[in-house]
Each structure stands twice: as C-alpha cells, then as structure tokens.
Write an enzyme that holds these catalytic residues in place. Structure first.
Site, PDB file in Angstrom:
ATOM      1  N   LYS A 113      72.920  12.894  65.678  1.00  7.84           N
ATOM      2  CA  LYS A 113      72.218  14.182  65.540  1.00  7.84           C
ATOM      3  C   LYS A 113      71.448  14.228  64.219  1.00  7.84           C
ATOM      4  O   LYS A 113      70.298  14.658  64.168  1.00  7.84           O
ATOM      5  CB  LYS A 113      73.220  15.355  65.626  1.00  7.84           C
ATOM      6  CG  LYS A 113      73.771  15.569  67.034  1.00  7.84           C
ATOM      7  CD  LYS A 113      74.931  16.559  67.089  1.00  7.84           C
ATOM      8  CE  LYS A 113      75.512  16.627  68.500  1.00  7.84           C
ATOM      9  NZ  LYS A 113      76.696  17.505  68.625  1.00  7.84           N
ATOM     10  N   GLN A 148      81.242  20.335  64.997  1.00  9.25           N
ATOM     11  CA  GLN A 148      81.466  19.341  66.050  1.00  9.25           C
ATOM     12  C   GLN A 148      82.869  19.495  66.642  1.00  9.25           C
ATOM     13  O   GLN A 148      83.854  19.644  65.921  1.00  9.25           O
ATOM     14  CB  GLN A 148      81.272  17.925  65.479  1.00  9.25           C
ATOM     15  CG  GLN A 148      81.315  16.814  66.515  1.00  9.25           C
ATOM     16  CD  GLN A 148      80.163  16.827  67.522  1.00  9.25           C
ATOM     17  OE1 GLN A 148      79.096  17.372  67.257  1.00  9.25           O
ATOM     18  NE2 GLN A 148      80.379  16.241  68.673  1.00  9.25           N
ATOM     19  N   ASP A 166      74.463  25.601  69.049  1.00 10.60           N
ATOM     20  CA  ASP A 166      75.253  25.009  70.123  1.00 10.60           C
ATOM     21  C   ASP A 166      75.333  25.954  71.321  1.00 10.60           C
ATOM     22  O   ASP A 166      75.724  25.531  72.415  1.00 10.60           O
ATOM     23  CB  ASP A 166      76.693  24.753  69.637  1.00 10.60           C
ATOM     24  CG  ASP A 166      76.964  23.294  69.330  1.00 10.60           C
ATOM     25  OD1 ASP A 166      76.311  22.436  69.941  1.00 10.60           O
ATOM     26  OD2 ASP A 166      77.840  23.043  68.484  1.00 10.60           O
TER      27      ASP A 166
END
Ligand code: GUN
Length: 293
Positions: free
Chosen positions: A52, A96, A119
């Site tokens: 990412k 994460q 997200d």
C-alpha cells in the site's frame, strides 16, 4: 471465458489517479496523504501494508507508516488514532487487520473519524453504504464492483451467491450487489460456514463471489456453466519448489473452473490489485472532500 484482469485495470486506474494528483498540485492543492497503522509482525499484513505504501508513492501520494509492537495496548493504539484524526495533513488512514487478540476491533473501527476512514469499515460508512448514500466503500468489494463495471459484466436481475460473511468482504459485497444501483440489482444469497449443502447454492449462481480463505475449495462441479466467478481468496500454500517456499492459491480451483465461466478473476492478479487501487481512490476522494470544506 474472459479474464477479469485486476492487474491491468489497476494500472489504468492508477494512471488516472496520478493524473488527478498532478492536476491538484497544479491548482495549488496538497498532495493526498494516507497513513497506515500496523500492529505486530504478521508476515502477510507486513506485505500488504508495504505494498500500500509503495503504491502511494507510485501515484504521487504522501504516506506515513506507523509500526507498533505486538504488545501495544488498546489505549496506546487509540491515542495514535486520535492523533491521526486531529492531524490536518492526513486525509485518510487505515489500521491494518487482523489486530492482536487483546485489541477489540469494533472499538478501534469506531474510534476512526469516519471522514478519514478510507477502509470504509466505520459503522457510519457501512450504514450509508446500505442506504446507497455517498460514503467510503470497503476497498475489496469496491474493487470488485469496479472490475465488473469496467468489463461491462451484466448484474441486473442476476442470481448472486457470496460465500463468507466478514465485515471486510462478504457482508458489504452482499449489500452492494443487492442495491438498486449499477453494478447491483442482483438477487443475493449470503452463504457462510454454517450453510448446509453449499454446492446447492453455488450451482445456482450467475455470479459467484468466494471469500472463504480455503485454498482451491471451489471445484468445477460446484459452478454453473457460464457463471461469473470472483475469487477473493489468497492463501500461502507451502511449495518447496518455489524460492520463497510457498505459492499463492485462490479459493477456486482455477484450471478446472475457468473453462465453465463467462468471466473469472485470476489469483494473483485479480481482486488483490483492485483492493489497493480502491484504497487509493478512497484516499483521493478524502483529499478532495477536505479541499472542498
Ligand atoms: N486486512 C485484510 N484486508 C484489509 C483491508 O482492506 N483493510 C485493512 N485495514 N486490513 C485488512
């Protein structure tokens, strides 16, 4: 059979993002800035987050990686989140998953400012998604929608079966494909670990989305002729013949299933690259929302 090539489509969309960033800079606007928090040393998570960060650089975003020890307390993690919420230079950030067991994921998700929740996991974003209102969509389902849209895969009125009810993939996917939208307008069945006679459902599916995490679970006899198959699984299977000691396998037995399909995603190179690209798109959108304020 046509491949839903996420690698190629990602490259196209990333070029579009790069162009949008250059335009922002010419207009005197700031570079989009994504932050990621990684707790612990899980190998797959390190790979994903590293990727990412790399992709941020490729499209011209700024990125910040906050790496925390496995024994970081929930309070400490919440303090980091609060700082990112308040930091006006950060447009969006992610924590994460998975997190170590001593940390409560819903508490963490709710602590993120939903306007920076690129997200799309915050209940505010999930609720807005369910009501077809503007929001950040979770990256994996959003990437799948983009793959279907850009390959002009028909969805309206189709029978869709999603396997897996996670908050990250299966449940939002089932909501998105059932919405009165395009892609969407499917009749959706959400299957999971307690579903009985799973193959009775999968064999009916015009569109089968598999997010189980069980390598090569879906075999040809479980798939309808002409189906669209989207494979979200990516499992490391030990393989001594490879230099790195493993190979990546999807949830679908690609070689035997692909000949039956009208469209299918490969693993790797299907859904995975689209997930990262959706995160970048969400971050660009977060930056633009903040510029407009
Ligand atoms: N773990 C697996 N997929 C994801 C994702 O899309 N976002 C975050 N934050 N963690 C993940």
């Amino acid at each position: 059979m046509q491949l839903l090539d996420g690698k190629a489509l990602s490259k196209t969309i990333q070029k579009e993002i790069k162009t949008a960033v250059e335009k922002r800079l010419e207009e005197g606007k700031k570079r989009p800035h994504l932050a990621a928090i990684l707790v612990g040393t899980d190998g797959a998570s390190q790979t994903y987050v590293g990727h990412k960060v790399k992709m941020c650089k490729a499209v011209g975003f700024q990125s910040t990686l906050i790496q925390l020890a496995n024994n970081t307390s929930q309070t400490e993690l919440l303090e980091h989140i609060q700082k990112l919420n308040e930091n006006t230079d950060i447009d969006g950030f992610i924590v994460q998953l998975p997190l170590p067991k001593h940390i409560d994921v819903p508490t963490i998700t709710e602590a993120i400012d939903y306007q920076k929740d690129v997200d799309g996991f915050h209940p505010q974003n999930i609720g807005r998604m369910a009501q077809n209102l503007p929001c950040f969509l979770p990256a994996t389902p959003a990437g799948i929608l983009e793959l279907l849209a850009r390959h002009q895969v028909p969805t309206s009125g189709k029978e869709c079966v999603v396997i897996g009810r996670s908050n990250i993939v299966g449940r939002p996917m089932s909501i998105l494909l059932s919405r009165n939208a395009s892609p969407g307008n499917c009749t959706v069945t959400l299957c999971h670990s307690r579903t009985q006679n799973l193959a009775d459902y999968t064999r009916r599916a015009d569109i089968l989305v598999v997010a189980l995490g069980k390598a090569e679970f879906i075999t040809a006899d479980m798939v309808k002729e002409g189906a669209v198959v989207v494979d979200v699984g990516i499992t490391r299977v030990p393989d001594a013949s490879r230099k790195r000691g493993y190979r990546l396998a999807g949830d679908v037995k690609f070689d035997e299933v692909a000949p039956k399909c009208s469209f299918i995603t490969p693993v790797p190179g299907g859904v995975g690259p689209m997930t990262v690209t959706s995160l970048l798109l969400n971050t660009l959108r977060a930056a633009e929302n903040r510029t407009q304020k």
